[in-house]
Design a protein around this motif. Structure first.
Motif, short mmCIF file in Angstrom:
data_model
loop_
_atom_site.label_atom_id
_atom_site.label_comp_id
_atom_site.label_asym_id
_atom_site.label_seq_id
_atom_site.Cartn_x
_atom_site.Cartn_y
_atom_site.Cartn_z
N UNK A 8 79.16 38.52 24.84
CA UNK A 8 78.91 37.39 25.74
C UNK A 8 78.09 37.91 26.92
N UNK A 9 76.98 37.23 27.21
CA UNK A 9 76.08 37.66 28.29
C UNK A 9 76.12 36.61 29.40
N UNK A 10 76.62 37.06 30.55
CA UNK A 10 76.78 36.16 31.68
C UNK A 10 75.93 36.66 32.86
N UNK A 11 75.23 35.75 33.46
CA UNK A 11 74.50 36.04 34.69
C UNK A 11 75.32 35.51 35.85
N UNK A 12 75.65 36.40 36.79
CA UNK A 12 76.46 36.02 37.94
C UNK A 12 75.71 36.37 39.23
N UNK A 13 75.93 35.61 40.26
CA UNK A 13 75.31 35.85 41.55
C UNK A 13 76.21 35.39 42.68
N UNK A 14 75.91 35.91 43.86
CA UNK A 14 76.66 35.50 45.05
C UNK A 14 76.09 34.18 45.56
N UNK A 15 76.93 33.28 46.02
CA UNK A 15 76.42 32.00 46.54
C UNK A 15 75.54 32.21 47.78
N UNK A 16 74.57 31.35 47.92
CA UNK A 16 73.64 31.44 49.06
C UNK A 16 74.37 31.03 50.34
N UNK A 17 74.27 31.89 51.36
CA UNK A 17 74.90 31.61 52.64
C UNK A 17 73.89 30.86 53.52
N UNK A 18 73.97 29.56 53.49
CA UNK A 18 73.02 28.73 54.26
C UNK A 18 73.74 27.49 54.75
N UNK A 19 73.29 26.94 55.90
CA UNK A 19 73.96 25.75 56.44
C UNK A 19 73.67 24.49 55.65
N UNK A 20 72.78 24.57 54.66
CA UNK A 20 72.41 23.39 53.87
C UNK A 20 73.43 23.13 52.77
N UNK A 21 73.77 21.87 52.58
CA UNK A 21 74.72 21.47 51.53
C UNK A 21 74.27 20.12 50.97
N UNK A 22 74.44 19.90 49.64
CA UNK A 22 74.94 20.85 48.64
C UNK A 22 73.80 21.71 48.10
N UNK A 23 74.15 22.90 47.62
CA UNK A 23 73.17 23.83 47.08
C UNK A 23 73.33 23.87 45.55
N UNK A 24 72.20 23.80 44.83
CA UNK A 24 72.21 23.90 43.37
C UNK A 24 71.36 25.09 42.94
N UNK A 25 71.60 25.56 41.71
CA UNK A 25 70.91 26.75 41.21
C UNK A 25 70.30 26.44 39.84
N UNK A 26 69.19 27.12 39.53
CA UNK A 26 68.52 27.00 38.24
C UNK A 26 68.14 28.39 37.75
N UNK A 27 68.26 28.61 36.41
CA UNK A 27 68.03 29.92 35.80
C UNK A 27 66.95 29.77 34.73
N UNK A 28 66.06 30.76 34.64
CA UNK A 28 65.04 30.84 33.59
C UNK A 28 65.05 32.24 32.99
N UNK A 29 64.53 32.33 31.74
CA UNK A 29 64.46 33.64 31.08
C UNK A 29 63.11 33.76 30.38
N UNK A 30 62.72 35.00 30.11
CA UNK A 30 61.45 35.29 29.45
C UNK A 30 61.63 36.51 28.55
N UNK A 31 61.47 36.32 27.25
CA UNK A 31 61.59 37.40 26.30
C UNK A 31 60.26 37.78 25.70
N UNK A 32 60.30 38.51 24.60
CA UNK A 32 59.06 38.97 23.95
C UNK A 32 58.21 37.79 23.51
N UNK A 33 58.83 36.77 22.92
CA UNK A 33 58.09 35.61 22.43
C UNK A 33 57.41 34.86 23.59
N UNK A 34 58.14 34.64 24.67
CA UNK A 34 57.55 33.92 25.81
C UNK A 34 56.47 34.75 26.49
N UNK A 35 56.67 36.07 26.53
CA UNK A 35 55.74 36.92 27.25
C UNK A 35 54.43 37.12 26.50
N UNK A 36 54.50 37.34 25.18
CA UNK A 36 53.29 37.70 24.42
C UNK A 36 52.76 36.56 23.54
N UNK A 37 53.59 35.70 23.08
CA UNK A 37 53.13 34.61 22.22
C UNK A 37 52.80 33.37 23.04
#
Length: 265
Positions: free
Chosen positions: A2-31
């Motif tokens: 199981x591969x999990x990406x974890x991060x610390x929440x952003x410390x900012x006075x703005x609320x609510x905060x949302x997050x988005x994740x992207x990935x790039x592998x061999x196919x995305x990079x070269x093809x």
């Protein structure tokens, strides 16, 4: 695996905060000329954990990036210091559940995936050098280990394996005893054997007694001697009246008695 990406929440006075994740592998990079793919279920999320197991589905290097958004403001993309490759994953031992069923052992493994297999090792106790191995895939779980010898003890251990032959450490050894079962079709066998044995013992006892009484009278007379009967019991018509020998006198035993007559008044 199981591969999990974890991060610390952003410390900012703005609320609510949302997050988005992207990935790039061999196919995305070269093809696909260096394009990025949105990670499923990890877009505009308010949590701080993203499951990338399905996205990182090959043994190539993957770049991963993350950004935050709040009220129309978007942060820069943040990435790990180095690309991720699942071949570097530290494999954990499989969760093995085993149970004895007759002359076989049913072995089940949880959390198996298409990319992760299990190497099952089994041997008869005391003969580990002759152990056999089975390659268990997701389709073969639960696995039926049959044809085991009744009354014997068998031991099992397992380890997780990738297709590139990388393996985890081995689980703790589990040993199981195969009980001796009685075939219902031969359930009559035991009482029959008992009855036959009883008849044989009784016959041997009677034969031994006859042998002693017929063949060993001396021994029998020694153990139970016979005494001759007296003549009085052998001749019932005999005169059993008491007789006195001539010359013998019959004397009556008496006690003297003194009679006192009272004087007249």
């Amino acid at each position: 695996m199981k591969h999990w990406l974890k991060w610390r929440p952003l410390q900012a006075p703005c609320h609510p905060i949302s997050y988005s994740v992207q990935y790039q592998g061999y196919f995305e990079l070269y093809i696909k000329n260096g394009s990025w793919e949105d990670a499923p279920y990890c877009q505009n999320m308010d949590g701080v954990v993203c499951d990338l197991t399905a996205s990182l589905g090959s043994d190539s290097d993957y770049n991963v990036r993350l950004r935050a958004e709040c009220r129309g403001q978007v942060s820069d993309w943040a990435s790990p210091a180095a690309p991720f490759n699942r071949r570097e994953t530290n494999l954990t031992v499989p969760k093995m559940n085993a149970a004895v069923s007759g002359d076989s052992i049913q072995v089940a493994f949880t959390d198996l995936t298409e990319t992760v297999d299990v190497i099952l090792k089994h041997w008869r106790k005391g003969l580990e050098q002759e152990a056999s191995t089975q390659h268990i895939t997701m389709e073969r779980s639960p696995f039926h280990l049959g044809g085991l010898q009744e009354g014997a003890t068998y031991c099992l251990s397992a380890q997780t394996a990738l297709h590139n032959n990388k393996r985890s450490v081995t689980t703790e050894t589990q040993c199981f005893n195969i009980a001796v079962s009685i075939d219902p079709a031969h359930s009559w066998l035991k009482p029959t054997v008992v009855c036959v044995a009883l008849v044989i013992v009784t016959g041997l006892g009677l034969a031994a007694f006859w042998c002693v009484t017929k063949c060993c009278p001396t021994l029998l007379n020694t153990c139970w001697p016979k005494e001759p009967l007296p003549d009085a019991l052998l001749h019932r018509e005999a005169d059993t009246r008491l007789r006195f020998a001539p010359g013998e006198e019959l004397h009556e035993l008496c006690q003297p008695v003194l009679v006192l007559i009272p004087d007249p008044v």
